[in-house]
Design a protein around this motif. Structure first.
Motif, PDB file in Angstrom:
ATOM      1  N   GLY A 160       0.821  -1.212   0.000  1.00 56.65           N
ATOM      2  CA  GLY A 160       0.000   0.000   0.000  1.00 56.65           C
ATOM      3  C   GLY A 160       0.851   1.257   0.000  1.00 56.65           C
ATOM      4  O   GLY A 160       0.586   2.203  -0.751  1.00 56.65           O
ATOM      5  N   LEU A 161       1.896   1.254   0.828  1.00 57.32           N
ATOM      6  CA  LEU A 161       2.759   2.434   0.885  1.00 57.32           C
ATOM      7  C   LEU A 161       3.485   2.632  -0.453  1.00 57.32           C
ATOM      8  O   LEU A 161       3.590   3.760  -0.955  1.00 57.32           O
ATOM      9  CB  LEU A 161       3.780   2.288   2.024  1.00 57.32           C
ATOM     10  CG  LEU A 161       4.776   3.434   2.173  1.00 57.32           C
ATOM     11  CD1 LEU A 161       4.052   4.764   2.407  1.00 57.32           C
ATOM     12  CD2 LEU A 161       5.762   3.163   3.318  1.00 57.32           C
ATOM     13  N   HIS A 162       3.951   1.530  -1.025  1.00 61.07           N
ATOM     14  CA  HIS A 162       4.637   1.606  -2.320  1.00 61.07           C
ATOM     15  C   HIS A 162       3.708   2.225  -3.366  1.00 61.07           C
ATOM     16  O   HIS A 162       4.101   3.126  -4.118  1.00 61.07           O
ATOM     17  CB  HIS A 162       5.087   0.198  -2.730  1.00 61.07           C
ATOM     18  CG  HIS A 162       5.843   0.158  -4.014  1.00 61.07           C
ATOM     19  ND1 HIS A 162       5.340  -0.422  -5.158  1.00 61.07           N
ATOM     20  CD2 HIS A 162       7.064   0.646  -4.355  1.00 61.07           C
ATOM     21  CE1 HIS A 162       6.217  -0.295  -6.133  1.00 61.07           C
ATOM     22  NE2 HIS A 162       7.269   0.346  -5.682  1.00 61.07           N
ATOM     23  N   ALA A 163       2.469   1.762  -3.397  1.00 61.65           N
ATOM     24  CA  ALA A 163       1.502   2.291  -4.371  1.00 61.65           C
ATOM     25  C   ALA A 163       1.204   3.767  -4.080  1.00 61.65           C
ATOM     26  O   ALA A 163       1.120   4.588  -5.004  1.00 61.65           O
ATOM     27  CB  ALA A 163       0.220   1.469  -4.330  1.00 61.65           C
ATOM     28  N   ASP A 164       1.062   4.114  -2.805  1.00 58.35           N
ATOM     29  CA  ASP A 164       0.775   5.510  -2.444  1.00 58.35           C
ATOM     30  C   ASP A 164       1.913   6.433  -2.892  1.00 58.35           C
ATOM     31  O   ASP A 164       1.686   7.529  -3.401  1.00 58.35           O
ATOM     32  CB  ASP A 164       0.621   5.656  -0.922  1.00 58.35           C
ATOM     33  CG  ASP A 164      -0.662   5.022  -0.413  1.00 58.35           C
ATOM     34  OD1 ASP A 164      -1.506   4.630  -1.239  1.00 58.35           O
ATOM     35  OD2 ASP A 164      -0.798   4.902   0.820  1.00 58.35           O
ATOM     36  N   VAL A 165       3.144   5.979  -2.678  1.00 58.36           N
ATOM     37  CA  VAL A 165       4.302   6.827  -3.011  1.00 58.36           C
ATOM     38  C   VAL A 165       4.438   6.956  -4.521  1.00 58.36           C
ATOM     39  O   VAL A 165       4.726   8.034  -5.042  1.00 58.36           O
ATOM     40  CB  VAL A 165       5.589   6.267  -2.358  1.00 58.36           C
ATOM     41  CG1 VAL A 165       6.824   7.004  -2.856  1.00 58.36           C
ATOM     42  CG2 VAL A 165       5.493   6.381  -0.842  1.00 58.36           C
ATOM     43  N   ARG A 166       4.188   5.872  -5.235  1.00 60.25           N
ATOM     44  CA  ARG A 166       4.246   5.947  -6.700  1.00 60.25           C
ATOM     45  C   ARG A 166       3.232   6.941  -7.243  1.00 60.25           C
ATOM     46  O   ARG A 166       3.475   7.611  -8.240  1.00 60.25           O
ATOM     47  CB  ARG A 166       3.973   4.579  -7.316  1.00 60.25           C
ATOM     48  CG  ARG A 166       5.214   3.736  -7.457  1.00 60.25           C
ATOM     49  CD  ARG A 166       4.906   2.443  -8.151  1.00 60.25           C
ATOM     50  NE  ARG A 166       5.043   2.575  -9.587  1.00 60.25           N
ATOM     51  CZ  ARG A 166       5.119   1.537 -10.398  1.00 60.25           C
ATOM     52  NH1 ARG A 166       5.073   0.313  -9.928  1.00 60.25           N
ATOM     53  NH2 ARG A 166       5.258   1.699 -11.680  1.00 60.25           N
ATOM     54  N   ALA A 167       2.088   7.001  -6.586  1.00 59.67           N
ATOM     55  CA  ALA A 167       1.011   7.872  -7.077  1.00 59.67           C
ATOM     56  C   ALA A 167       1.137   9.305  -6.557  1.00 59.67           C
ATOM     57  O   ALA A 167       0.392  10.189  -6.972  1.00 59.67           O
ATOM     58  CB  ALA A 167      -0.338   7.292  -6.653  1.00 59.67           C
ATOM     59  N   LEU A 168       2.090   9.534  -5.674  1.00 58.99           N
ATOM     60  CA  LEU A 168       2.218  10.837  -5.023  1.00 58.99           C
ATOM     61  C   LEU A 168       2.767  11.889  -5.996  1.00 58.99           C
ATOM     62  O   LEU A 168       3.709  11.615  -6.737  1.00 58.99           O
ATOM     63  CB  LEU A 168       3.185  10.678  -3.837  1.00 58.99           C
ATOM     64  CG  LEU A 168       3.267  11.767  -2.791  1.00 58.99           C
ATOM     65  CD1 LEU A 168       1.935  11.897  -2.046  1.00 58.99           C
ATOM     66  CD2 LEU A 168       4.378  11.415  -1.787  1.00 58.99           C
TER      67      LEU A 168
END
Lengths: 333, 159
Positions: free
Chosen positions: B107-115
């Protein structure tokens, strides 16, 4: 009109002008017919019908239009005869491409090299090559590249890369200059809409290895500490004719392995989730002790296991280079 | 073939993935250190008075989730630091905790990619006043506790 269509229109217009010159000199029927087809494509663009099948009025796939902008019917509407002809052409292209591949396993001085090449379809846009030294003291060059797109169009570009690197390989060029010249030739030949990423290596003596990267996914290096990507990248080949490239040198110890790969490995995706650099590095770490062919198979099997039965959506190429464990001594690069 | 230049957020996502799954500069990534660690090893406390692997993984999971909450806009600092002594150290609880860790990382990886990269300078609660500082802290945190897990697993196996 999209940017992609504008580029195609520019190319078709240039092609038409060239054909007009040729037909004035040599009014051969095949040239006249080709010019009619180019005119028809340009006219279809003017009225917004380029890329629409003349039979069923459905859009023709963008990939097919990119490979052949003169297409007028979709695959479904081709006659059986035309479809067989297409299949024969595809098979012929596939055979030619396979003949251009280097040996699957190469042993050169203290280096062993093996690769795995699995096209997504009949032909691949991935490029793998081994350029043996033509004079003593020269390094062995390895290339792993990936041209934009897939299928027949990509395979044409791939064969262009093959030809130009072989033409340059006898010129005794340092690695950055080799890639710089290849870029210029590729840009001249293809136009800016086509490009290729690649990593080029020069394998020398004493474990010295030089690496130049043209926009390609980072190679993974496996040593006693673990696995990590080798950073550093230049622009892909073909985007700008005046790009320059740097070489990074690695000192490889006996038993250490470098793995080059196409993005069909790390960008394989299951739904929204990508296999990614982390899984790739972990797979290599687990397999780094294996003989090269087994290492390659293990890396391929790991992404397939991640996909859990889903089909890969891109060409896959893995190229492993290892300094043989019994290598000793160090001589200048 | 994806675009060429990595943005700052893509770099962070890349580093998070490598610190968690593989390709870390220092050696085995967090997931690799946990590979093969069973519930019995995770429960063992080879150094008296120190945390065991179970507690460390619980703590890491908490901070990955807390980072996600702060990216989502939460401003106040947490009232706890994520150190929990597990009530139930069963095999099932251990596999559930590993699944929670995987979910939190993914989830964090996806959040950071989308940031949006501009948001890296956003102010957040905590010792590092920006999202950028917080993400750098998460990377260091993963590396710090990965080293502890390696040592505890070895000590546990030896004991």
């Amino acid at each position: 009109m999209t940017r992609e269509e504008e580029v195609v229109r520019e190319r078709l217009t240039a092609r038409r002008d060239r054909l007009a010159e040729l037909t004035r000199e040599r009014p051969e029927e095949r040239l006249v017919e080709l010019m009619r087809r180019v005119d028809a494509a340009l006219a279809a663009m003017e009225i917004g019908e380029w890329g629409v099948c003349e039979e069923c009025q459905e859009p023709i796939s963008r990939r097919r239009m990119a490979a052949d902008p003169l297409l007028r019917v979709c695959i479904e509407c081709l006659s059986e005869e035309a479809r067989h002809a297409l299949e024969r052409d595809l098979e012929a292209a596939a055979q030619i491409q396979r003949r251009l591949l280097p040996e699957r396993r190469v042993r050169h001085c203290e280096w062993e090299i093996a690769y795995l090449w699995e096209p997504h379809g009949a032909v691949s846009g991935d490029h793998v090559d081994v350029l043996r030294p033509q004079a003593s003291g020269e390094p062995l060059h390895l290339i792993l590249g990936d041209v934009v797109g897939k299928g027949v169009g990509a395979s044409f570009l791939q064969s262009n890369l093959h030809a130009l690197f072989h033409a340059l390989s006898g010129a005794q060029l340092a690695l950055p200059e080799l890639v710089r010249r290849a870029n210029r030739l590729f840009a001249d030949a293809t136009g800016s809409a086509s490009y290729a990423t690649l990593t080029a290596l020069a394998l020398g003596d004493g474990g010295r290895l030089a690496l130049a990267n043209a926009g390609h996914p980072r190679p993974l290096f496996a040593d006693a500490r673990g696995v990590r990507p080798i950073e550093g990248a230049g622009l892909p080949l073909g985007l700008f004719g005046d790009s320059t490239y740097a070489a990074h040198e690695l000192s490889v110890q006996p038993g250490e392995t470098l793995l080059l790969y196409s993005d069909g490995w790390t960008e394989a995706a299951k739904g929204e989730e990508e296999y990614g650099i982390g899984r790739a590095a972990a797979a290599l770490r687990r397999a780094a002790h294996l003989p090269l062919e087994e290492l390659l198979a293990a890396c391929r099997d790991d992404v397939d296991a991640f996909l859990a039965g889903g089909r890969r959506s891109d060409d896959l190429t893995l190229l492993a280079i290892r300094r043989t464990p019994d290598s000793t001594g160090a001589t200048p690069f | 073939m994806r675009s060429l230049a990595q943005s700052d957020t893509e770099r962070f996502a890349d580093q998070l993935e490598r610190s968690f799954r593989g390709g870390a500069w220092h050696g085995p990534a967090l997931g690799e250190t946990l590979d093969g660690v069973d519930a019995a090893t995770a429960r063992r406390r080879p150094i008296p008075g120190s945390h065991n692997i179970f507690e460390i993984v619980s703590h890491l999971t908490f901070w990955l989730e807390e980072t996600r909450r702060r990216i989502a806009g939460k401003q106040e600092a947490p009232s706890e630091d994520g150190w929990h002594r597990p009530d139930d150290g069963s095999d099932e609880a251990w596999s559930d905790l590993l699944a929670d860790l995987e979910t939190a990382h993914r989830g964090l990886h996806a959040d950071v990619r989308a940031l949006d990269a501009e948001r890296l300078e956003d102010t957040v609660a905590g010792s590092d006043p920006t999202l950028r500082g917080m993400l750098l802290g998460v990377l260091q945190h993963n590396a710090y506790h990965s080293g502890q897990i390696v040592l505890l697993a070895r000590a546990g196996a030896a004991g």
